[in-house]
Write a protein that holds these residues in place. Sequence first.
Motif, PDB file in Angstrom:
ATOM      1  N   ALA A   5       8.944  -7.195   0.716  1.00  0.00           N
ATOM      2  CA  ALA A   5       7.945  -6.441   1.476  1.00  0.00           C
ATOM      3  C   ALA A   5       8.663  -5.704   2.605  1.00  0.00           C
ATOM      4  CB  ALA A   5       6.880  -7.375   2.037  1.00  0.00           C
ATOM      5  N   CYS A   6       8.457  -4.392   2.687  1.00  0.00           N
ATOM      6  CA  CYS A   6       9.122  -3.581   3.710  1.00  0.00           C
ATOM      7  C   CYS A   6       8.204  -3.428   4.911  1.00  0.00           C
ATOM      8  CB  CYS A   6       9.457  -2.200   3.169  1.00  0.00           C
ATOM      9  SG  CYS A   6      10.659  -2.269   1.852  1.00  0.00           S
ATOM     10  N   ILE A   7       8.720  -3.789   6.071  1.00  0.00           N
ATOM     11  CA  ILE A   7       7.896  -3.731   7.276  1.00  0.00           C
ATOM     12  C   ILE A   7       8.632  -3.015   8.397  1.00  0.00           C
ATOM     13  CG2 ILE A   7       6.785  -5.921   6.654  1.00  0.00           C
ATOM     14  CD1 ILE A   7       8.388  -7.083   9.138  1.00  0.00           C
ATOM     15  N   LYS A   8       7.867  -2.465   9.311  1.00  0.00           N
ATOM     16  CA  LYS A   8       8.446  -1.815  10.486  1.00  0.00           C
ATOM     17  C   LYS A   8       7.823  -2.410  11.727  1.00  0.00           C
ATOM     18  CE  LYS A   8       9.633   2.765  12.246  1.00  0.00           C
ATOM     19  NZ  LYS A   8       9.267   4.184  12.284  1.00  0.00           N
ATOM     20  N   PHE A  36      -0.418  -1.937   9.073  1.00  0.00           N
ATOM     21  CA  PHE A  36      -0.550  -1.658   7.636  1.00  0.00           C
ATOM     22  C   PHE A  36       0.399  -2.531   6.816  1.00  0.00           C
ATOM     23  CE2 PHE A  36      -1.826   2.308   9.694  1.00  0.00           C
ATOM     24  CZ  PHE A  36      -3.029   2.554   9.068  1.00  0.00           C
ATOM     25  N   ASP A  37       1.534  -2.895   7.429  1.00  0.00           N
ATOM     26  CA  ASP A  37       2.524  -3.667   6.687  1.00  0.00           C
ATOM     27  C   ASP A  37       2.119  -5.136   6.566  1.00  0.00           C
ATOM     28  OD1 ASP A  37       3.750  -1.279   6.672  1.00  0.00           O
ATOM     29  OD2 ASP A  37       5.330  -1.784   8.098  1.00  0.00           O
ATOM     30  N   GLU A  38       1.199  -5.575   7.431  1.00  0.00           N
ATOM     31  CA  GLU A  38       0.672  -6.938   7.269  1.00  0.00           C
ATOM     32  C   GLU A  38      -0.042  -7.064   5.924  1.00  0.00           C
ATOM     33  OE1 GLU A  38      -1.088  -9.172  10.617  1.00  0.00           O
ATOM     34  OE2 GLU A  38      -0.906  -7.265  11.691  1.00  0.00           O
ATOM     35  N   CYS A  59      13.431  -4.989   6.913  1.00  0.00           N
ATOM     36  CA  CYS A  59      13.110  -4.031   7.979  1.00  0.00           C
ATOM     37  C   CYS A  59      14.366  -3.296   8.412  1.00  0.00           C
ATOM     38  CB  CYS A  59      12.520  -4.802   9.173  1.00  0.00           C
ATOM     39  SG  CYS A  59      12.218  -3.795  10.630  1.00  0.00           S
ATOM     40  N   ILE A  60      14.246  -1.983   8.624  1.00  0.00           N
ATOM     41  CA  ILE A  60      15.302  -1.234   9.302  1.00  0.00           C
ATOM     42  C   ILE A  60      14.840  -1.081  10.740  1.00  0.00           C
ATOM     43  CG2 ILE A  60      16.673   0.879   9.374  1.00  0.00           C
ATOM     44  CD1 ILE A  60      15.527   1.580   6.613  1.00  0.00           C
ATOM     45  N   GLY A  61      15.672  -1.457  11.675  1.00  0.00           N
ATOM     46  CA  GLY A  61      15.242  -1.320  13.065  1.00  0.00           C
ATOM     47  C   GLY A  61      16.251  -1.911  14.011  1.00  0.00           C
ATOM     48  N   PHE A 115       5.026  -1.997   0.097  1.00  0.00           N
ATOM     49  CA  PHE A 115       5.032  -1.243   1.352  1.00  0.00           C
ATOM     50  C   PHE A 115       3.632  -1.244   1.955  1.00  0.00           C
ATOM     51  CE2 PHE A 115       9.029   1.147   1.583  1.00  0.00           C
ATOM     52  CZ  PHE A 115       9.556   0.900   0.334  1.00  0.00           C
ATOM     53  N   GLY A 116       3.569  -0.925   3.247  1.00  0.00           N
ATOM     54  CA  GLY A 116       2.289  -0.592   3.853  1.00  0.00           C
ATOM     55  C   GLY A 116       1.944   0.838   3.495  1.00  0.00           C
ATOM     56  N   ARG A 117       0.762   1.253   3.870  1.00  0.00           N
ATOM     57  CA  ARG A 117       0.345   2.606   3.527  1.00  0.00           C
ATOM     58  C   ARG A 117       1.041   3.639   4.396  1.00  0.00           C
ATOM     59  NH1 ARG A 117      -5.796   4.512   4.211  1.00  0.00           N
ATOM     60  NH2 ARG A 117      -5.068   4.869   6.328  1.00  0.00           N
ATOM     61  N   GLN A 118       1.184   3.337   5.676  1.00  0.00           N
ATOM     62  CA  GLN A 118       1.857   4.256   6.584  1.00  0.00           C
ATOM     63  C   GLN A 118       2.214   3.523   7.864  1.00  0.00           C
ATOM     64  OE1 GLN A 118      -2.002   6.555   6.796  1.00  0.00           O
ATOM     65  NE2 GLN A 118      -1.106   7.206   8.725  1.00  0.00           N
ATOM     66  N   THR A 119       3.089   4.125   8.655  1.00  0.00           N
ATOM     67  CA  THR A 119       3.423   3.517   9.937  1.00  0.00           C
ATOM     68  C   THR A 119       2.474   4.033  11.002  1.00  0.00           C
ATOM     69  OG1 THR A 119       5.088   5.242  10.096  1.00  0.00           O
ATOM     70  CG2 THR A 119       5.859   3.047   9.528  1.00  0.00           C
ATOM     71  N   LEU A 120       2.326   3.261  12.076  1.00  0.00           N
ATOM     72  CA  LEU A 120       1.485   3.707  13.194  1.00  0.00           C
ATOM     73  C   LEU A 120       2.188   4.770  14.000  1.00  0.00           C
ATOM     74  CD1 LEU A 120      -0.256   0.964  15.299  1.00  0.00           C
ATOM     75  CD2 LEU A 120      -1.203   2.561  13.659  1.00  0.00           C
ATOM     76  N   GLY A 123       3.623   7.674  10.964  1.00  0.00           N
ATOM     77  CA  GLY A 123       2.362   7.912  10.264  1.00  0.00           C
ATOM     78  C   GLY A 123       2.413   8.862   9.089  1.00  0.00           C
ATOM     79  N   SER A 124       3.570   9.052   8.489  1.00  0.00           N
ATOM     80  CA  SER A 124       3.607  10.063   7.443  1.00  0.00           C
ATOM     81  C   SER A 124       3.220   9.499   6.075  1.00  0.00           C
ATOM     82  CB  SER A 124       4.992  10.686   7.367  1.00  0.00           C
ATOM     83  OG  SER A 124       5.894   9.754   6.819  1.00  0.00           O
ATOM     84  N   GLY A 125       3.413   8.214   5.860  1.00  0.00           N
ATOM     85  CA  GLY A 125       3.071   7.637   4.559  1.00  0.00           C
ATOM     86  C   GLY A 125       3.932   8.152   3.416  1.00  0.00           C
ATOM     87  N   LEU A 126       5.134   8.584   3.699  1.00  0.00           N
ATOM     88  CA  LEU A 126       5.997   9.150   2.659  1.00  0.00           C
ATOM     89  C   LEU A 126       7.005   8.146   2.110  1.00  0.00           C
ATOM     90  CD1 LEU A 126       6.898  12.453   4.563  1.00  0.00           C
ATOM     91  CD2 LEU A 126       5.310  12.276   2.641  1.00  0.00           C
ATOM     92  N   THR A 127       7.402   7.205   2.963  1.00  0.00           N
ATOM     93  CA  THR A 127       8.533   6.328   2.632  1.00  0.00           C
ATOM     94  C   THR A 127       8.364   5.560   1.306  1.00  0.00           C
ATOM     95  OG1 THR A 127       8.836   6.110   5.007  1.00  0.00           O
ATOM     96  CG2 THR A 127      10.123   4.642   3.637  1.00  0.00           C
ATOM     97  N   PRO A 128       7.179   5.009   0.993  1.00  0.00           N
ATOM     98  CA  PRO A 128       7.079   4.243  -0.252  1.00  0.00           C
ATOM     99  C   PRO A 128       7.445   5.081  -1.487  1.00  0.00           C
ATOM    100  CG  PRO A 128       5.151   3.858   1.141  1.00  0.00           C
ATOM    101  CD  PRO A 128       5.935   4.946   1.799  1.00  0.00           C
TER     102      PRO A 128
HETATM  103  N1  LIG Z   1      12.178   1.231   9.372  1.00  0.00           N
HETATM  104  C1  LIG Z   1      11.506   0.708   8.335  1.00  0.00           C
HETATM  105  N2  LIG Z   1      11.858  -0.502   7.839  1.00  0.00           N
HETATM  106  C2  LIG Z   1      11.198  -1.044   6.783  1.00  0.00           C
HETATM  107  N3  LIG Z   1      10.143  -0.459   6.192  1.00  0.00           N
HETATM  108  C3  LIG Z   1       9.733   0.745   6.655  1.00  0.00           C
HETATM  109  C4  LIG Z   1      10.395   1.398   7.741  1.00  0.00           C
HETATM  110  N4  LIG Z   1       9.763   2.563   7.973  1.00  0.00           N
HETATM  111  C5  LIG Z   1       8.750   2.642   7.088  1.00  0.00           C
HETATM  112  N5  LIG Z   1       8.721   1.550   6.282  1.00  0.00           N
HETATM  113  C6  LIG Z   1       7.755   1.249   5.210  1.00  0.00           C
HETATM  114  O1  LIG Z   1       7.208   2.454   4.730  1.00  0.00           O
HETATM  115  C7  LIG Z   1       5.804   2.525   4.943  1.00  0.00           C
HETATM  116  C8  LIG Z   1       5.390   3.943   5.251  1.00  0.00           C
HETATM  117  O2  LIG Z   1       6.047   4.435   6.394  1.00  0.00           O
HETATM  118  P1  LIG Z   1       5.931   5.964   6.859  1.00  0.00           P
HETATM  119  O3  LIG Z   1       6.370   6.795   5.697  1.00  0.00           O
HETATM  120  O4  LIG Z   1       6.822   6.075   8.047  1.00  0.00           O
HETATM  121  O5  LIG Z   1       4.492   6.205   7.210  1.00  0.00           O
HETATM  122  C9  LIG Z   1       5.539   1.521   6.056  1.00  0.00           C
HETATM  123  O6  LIG Z   1       4.197   1.063   6.016  1.00  0.00           O
HETATM  124  C10 LIG Z   1       6.565   0.438   5.734  1.00  0.00           C
HETATM  125  O7  LIG Z   1       6.101  -0.406   4.683  1.00  0.00           O
END
Ligand SMILES: Nc1ncnc2c1ncn2[C@@H]1O[C@H](COP(=O)(O)O)[C@@H](O)[C@H]1O
Lengths: 256, 340
Positions: A5-8, A36-38, A59-61, A115-120, A123-128
């Motif tokens: 599970a990928c979380i931020k 969203f990642d919960e 997690c990347i961070g 993945f979650g749907r998007q980050t807070l 917020g782009s929702g592209l990463t998945p």
């Molecule tokens: N730095 C990160 N590390 C791990 N997972 C991430 C990271 N950034 C985004 N994600 C995953 O990608 C989803 C969509 O992120 P985003 O495209 O930024 O809205 C998030 O809900 C996470 O599940």
Amino acid sequence: MKIIACIKQVPDSEAKVKAEDGKVTWGDAPLVINPFDEYAVEGALQQEEALGGTVTVLCIGPESARDALKHALAMGADDAVLVSDAALTELDTVGAARVLAAAVNKIGGADMVLFGRQTLDNGSGLTPAQTARVLGWPMLGLAGQIKVDGGSVTVERVIEEGRQTVNAKLPAVLSVVQSIGEPRYPSFMGIRKASKTTIPVWSLADVNTAAPAPIVSRVELMNPPTQEKEVEMITGESPGEIADKLADKILAEKVL
Amino acid sequence: MKTFVYIDHFKGEVQPASWEAIGVAKSFGTAVALVFGTDLDEITKAAFEYGADEVIVVDDSALTDYRAEPYASTLSALASSSSPDLILFPTTARTRELAAMSAVDLNTGVLTDVAKFEMNGEQLVATRPIYEGKVLEKTVCSGKPVMATIPGRAFPKPERVAGTASAAGTLTKAAAKTDALTTVQGYSASESAVNLGDAGVIVSGGRGVSNNPSLTPPAGMDEKQAEVWRAQQGFALITDLAALLGGAVGASRAAVDGGYVTYAHQVGQTGKVVAPDLYIACGISGAIQHLVGMRNSKVIVAINKDADAPVFKQARYGVVGDLFQIVPALTEALRKKLGK
Ligand SMILES: Nc1ncnc2c1ncn2[C@@H]1O[C@H](COP(=O)(O)O)[C@@H](O)[C@H]1O
Ligand SMILES: Cc1cc2nc3c(=O)[nH]c(=O)nc-3n(C[C@H](O)[C@H](O)[C@H](O)COP(=O)(O)OP(=O)(O)OC[C@H]3O[C@@H](n4cnc5c(N)ncnc54)[C@H](O)[C@@H]3O)c2cc1C
């Protein structure tokens, strides 16, 4: 079943986030797991309960993001990996996807990456979908229900127009939405276990990749224009009188 | 400047922000509309009527059901062969995936939910919300083509001029990629068509909509069933008002979690971000996670029993009162004044 599970980590949604001197600030508000990642962690734990196996949170961070990983461990995840590297200052979503895909490969043997749907924050929702593309795995987006059967997974995809049943072979990438069910609270036992679990920190070299060159970059930060008008309270002797006044106000706004 | 505009549709029903994207493209130069799927004649005609200079149609049974992989591969192939400067999409569940994947193929980036575009010399600068709209950023994309998605109602919809079909522009047919990795096995429509993103008026209900002790539920209901039953009576009032104004019905998360209405109605952080001209919040307290979903509405009206409810801080007009009295009275008053 091996699930990642990928979380931020992001500032809490109650935080008063502002642009100040070209930086985003949120005072002393806490950093939390992206809400969203919960749902992604909850979805992963549900599958683990149904099928057996393990859940790894990724997690990347920065170092501080350990706390978000600990939250997921306390919810019940088995282990956690933090990817942290001084070269990762400006990471756009394509870059994040490349690093996540490299880490997924390094972990190895995953059947599903959630993945979650998007980050807070971004917020782009592209990463998945971008991670799925880099891995070359099928993408099952916006899953509200997940069912694994042998070597394939079927999800109920929640979109504006309704619900779709979509199937793919494993391994697959999924994004998970609220309909999966309320994320469980960390248990007392979970919190104790989380505090004892060591979280390895991987550099880019550890996952065999270079820092991706940023393609999308920020040139300016702004605060949105503040609301100029105070609220006008409509009062009257009866609901009918109030409604009549309010209707006049609405009509005068010319929004109908 | 040449812009591809991806026309997003679900079973032939086009997301209206696709047309808004044609308007944006025209303001920069040439607009080439892309229409993928099967049975595309109506959509192609509409694309010309909304002002597309050219329409590229990819009609192939491999694209009957939207699937991210073949749609992205088809788009990437088209972009590689005709080198647009920009690709615009309406922001939808589908385009977030398709643009995302295609950006990986083309080694470029996607600027999502753009509220404003401007040119800085040759460079396109996009303003977009981050941190749930608490902050705005201006972003640029160094890859080519630049990709961007626009939310509904952020840009004006071009006028539709009937009859311009085929006469004005070029129609090109292109081949589909067929690298699908998923299969669509079934579909069930939302019981009510909810299109919050495009609604000019939204009337929303929250937990307060179940709070009318004077309503007596049918015998034999337990407490939870009685609550849902009461909420349905309340949502009927909200639906009446929305219907009169040609609007959509929204809800808070508490209303969705309570089982009063489906998730498709939810406004807010984990629901839909909306920006109608008129937003009427009934029995909603105004938690930050709800406010971030609706605060960009032009005029906000709040109806709440509690004078201290935070929702009033975001509203233009407020009424302290019982929604079961105020909402039907407002519907009646507006019905009379609008002559309906
Ligand atoms: N730095 C990160 N590390 C791990 N997972 C991430 C990271 N950034 C985004 N994600 C995953 O990608 C989803 C969509 O992120 P985003 O495209 O930024 O809205 C998030 O809900 C996470 O599940
Ligand atoms: C991570 C996360 C994400 C979230 N995402 C969302 C989201 O997307 N959308 C969302 O809405 N919430 C979201 N929430 C939940 C949010 O925090 C609130 O709990 C929720 O918005 C409350 O809904 P409500 O206003 O309907 O209910 P309440 O807060 O219970 O408010 C009910 C209101 O109704 C009023 N009322 C009662 N009876 C009447 C009556 N007869 N007439 C008039 N007024 C009456 C009361 O005075 C009260 O103000 C999220 C929370 C979290 C933690």
